[in-house]
Design a protein around this motif. Sequence first.
Motif, PDB file in Angstrom:
ATOM      1  N   PHE A 241       3.557  16.712  -1.301  1.00 20.06           N
ATOM      2  CA  PHE A 241       3.759  15.545  -2.174  1.00 20.06           C
ATOM      3  C   PHE A 241       5.127  14.915  -1.930  1.00 20.06           C
ATOM      4  O   PHE A 241       5.266  13.692  -1.920  1.00 20.06           O
ATOM      5  CB  PHE A 241       3.613  15.949  -3.645  1.00 20.06           C
ATOM      6  N   LEU A 242       6.157  15.743  -1.742  1.00 26.75           N
ATOM      7  CA  LEU A 242       7.497  15.236  -1.495  1.00 26.75           C
ATOM      8  C   LEU A 242       7.557  14.461  -0.168  1.00 26.75           C
ATOM      9  O   LEU A 242       8.147  13.379  -0.098  1.00 26.75           O
ATOM     10  CB  LEU A 242       8.505  16.386  -1.496  1.00 26.75           C
ATOM     11  N   LEU A 243       6.928  15.010   0.871  1.00 26.36           N
ATOM     12  CA  LEU A 243       6.903  14.322   2.167  1.00 26.36           C
ATOM     13  C   LEU A 243       6.161  12.986   2.086  1.00 26.36           C
ATOM     14  O   LEU A 243       6.609  11.976   2.639  1.00 26.36           O
ATOM     15  CB  LEU A 243       6.265  15.218   3.236  1.00 26.36           C
ATOM     16  N   ILE A 244       5.020  12.969   1.406  1.00 31.31           N
ATOM     17  CA  ILE A 244       4.272  11.714   1.251  1.00 31.31           C
ATOM     18  C   ILE A 244       5.105  10.687   0.490  1.00 31.31           C
ATOM     19  O   ILE A 244       5.141   9.506   0.843  1.00 31.31           O
ATOM     20  CB  ILE A 244       2.915  11.976   0.556  1.00 31.31           C
ATOM     21  N   THR A 245       5.821  11.140  -0.535  1.00 28.99           N
ATOM     22  CA  THR A 245       6.676  10.241  -1.312  1.00 28.99           C
ATOM     23  C   THR A 245       7.802   9.672  -0.455  1.00 28.99           C
ATOM     24  O   THR A 245       8.031   8.452  -0.435  1.00 28.99           O
ATOM     25  CB  THR A 245       7.263  10.982  -2.528  1.00 28.99           C
TER      26      THR A 245
ATOM     27  N   PHE B 237       0.832  -1.208   0.000  1.00 30.64           N
ATOM     28  CA  PHE B 237       0.000   0.000   0.000  1.00 30.64           C
ATOM     29  C   PHE B 237       0.868   1.260   0.000  1.00 30.64           C
ATOM     30  O   PHE B 237       0.682   2.163  -0.823  1.00 30.64           O
ATOM     31  CB  PHE B 237      -0.937  -0.024   1.207  1.00 30.64           C
ATOM     32  N   LEU B 238       1.816   1.336   0.936  1.00 31.41           N
ATOM     33  CA  LEU B 238       2.637   2.540   1.062  1.00 31.41           C
ATOM     34  C   LEU B 238       3.543   2.757  -0.143  1.00 31.41           C
ATOM     35  O   LEU B 238       3.722   3.889  -0.610  1.00 31.41           O
ATOM     36  CB  LEU B 238       3.467   2.480   2.345  1.00 31.41           C
ATOM     37  N   LEU B 239       4.114   1.681  -0.663  1.00 31.87           N
ATOM     38  CA  LEU B 239       4.979   1.821  -1.834  1.00 31.87           C
ATOM     39  C   LEU B 239       4.182   2.248  -3.067  1.00 31.87           C
ATOM     40  O   LEU B 239       4.675   3.016  -3.904  1.00 31.87           O
ATOM     41  CB  LEU B 239       5.742   0.525  -2.088  1.00 31.87           C
ATOM     42  N   SER B 240       2.948   1.770  -3.184  1.00 34.17           N
ATOM     43  CA  SER B 240       2.096   2.189  -4.311  1.00 34.17           C
ATOM     44  C   SER B 240       1.748   3.663  -4.217  1.00 34.17           C
ATOM     45  O   SER B 240       1.790   4.395  -5.223  1.00 34.17           O
ATOM     46  CB  SER B 240       0.810   1.364  -4.332  1.00 34.17           C
TER      47      SER B 240
ATOM     48  N   VAL C 139       8.101   9.556   2.949  1.00 37.85           N
ATOM     49  CA  VAL C 139       7.583   8.731   4.049  1.00 37.85           C
ATOM     50  C   VAL C 139       7.071   7.384   3.524  1.00 37.85           C
ATOM     51  O   VAL C 139       7.311   6.330   4.123  1.00 37.85           O
ATOM     52  CB  VAL C 139       6.484   9.493   4.829  1.00 37.85           C
ATOM     53  N   GLY C 140       6.396   7.409   2.386  1.00 36.56           N
ATOM     54  CA  GLY C 140       5.884   6.162   1.803  1.00 36.56           C
ATOM     55  C   GLY C 140       6.992   5.186   1.447  1.00 36.56           C
ATOM     56  O   GLY C 140       6.908   3.992   1.751  1.00 36.56           O
ATOM     57  N   PHE C 141       8.048   5.701   0.812  1.00 32.65           N
ATOM     58  CA  PHE C 141       9.161   4.817   0.446  1.00 32.65           C
ATOM     59  C   PHE C 141       9.931   4.323   1.670  1.00 32.65           C
ATOM     60  O   PHE C 141      10.318   3.154   1.729  1.00 32.65           O
ATOM     61  CB  PHE C 141      10.117   5.512  -0.534  1.00 32.65           C
ATOM     62  N   VAL C 142      10.129   5.183   2.661  1.00 30.49           N
ATOM     63  CA  VAL C 142      10.901   4.783   3.847  1.00 30.49           C
ATOM     64  C   VAL C 142      10.134   3.735   4.663  1.00 30.49           C
ATOM     65  O   VAL C 142      10.663   2.661   4.984  1.00 30.49           O
ATOM     66  CB  VAL C 142      11.257   6.016   4.717  1.00 30.49           C
ATOM     67  N   ILE C 143       8.880   4.033   5.002  1.00 30.66           N
ATOM     68  CA  ILE C 143       8.106   3.084   5.818  1.00 30.66           C
ATOM     69  C   ILE C 143       7.788   1.821   5.019  1.00 30.66           C
ATOM     70  O   ILE C 143       7.841   0.712   5.542  1.00 30.66           O
ATOM     71  CB  ILE C 143       6.831   3.751   6.368  1.00 30.66           C
TER      72      ILE C 143
END
Length: 137
Positions: A100-104, A73-76, A106-110
């Motif tokens: 958008f940058l923060l969501i990107t 989910f997060l990577l998508s 955080v999504g990739f890290v978590i």
Amino acid sequence: MENKEKLQSTESDIKGGKIVETTRPDKESITDEKVKVKRHKFDSLTIYEVSESELDTIEKGSPSSIYLNFAIFLLSIAASFLASLLTNDYSNKQNTFIVFLLITIVGFVIGGFLIILWLRTKNDFDQTIKKIKDRVS
């Protein structure tokens, strides 16, 4: 006479090598009927002793499936926001770009962290079953 024949059912059993037929009225309640259970012989039966923690692991399943679901989910989401960052012009919209940058990020890290957790714990369930089966040997 035909109505009386329709109101009766026939049961047959094998007793002493002979077929024995009995008739009874169909109006009997369902609770009066007997349930026949057929039992077949086992060649062998193995009983495994299981501890309570192993039983809990088997019952709940491995938590790794939850890790994998959230990671996907997060990577998508991160990939979608990354595509949006790369394809749109945010020169006049600094706040949108930062969100958008923060969501990107955080999504990739978590998501990456959850993938690593999944890779480390995906065999817990299989290892528990193997440990139980190895006790017999």
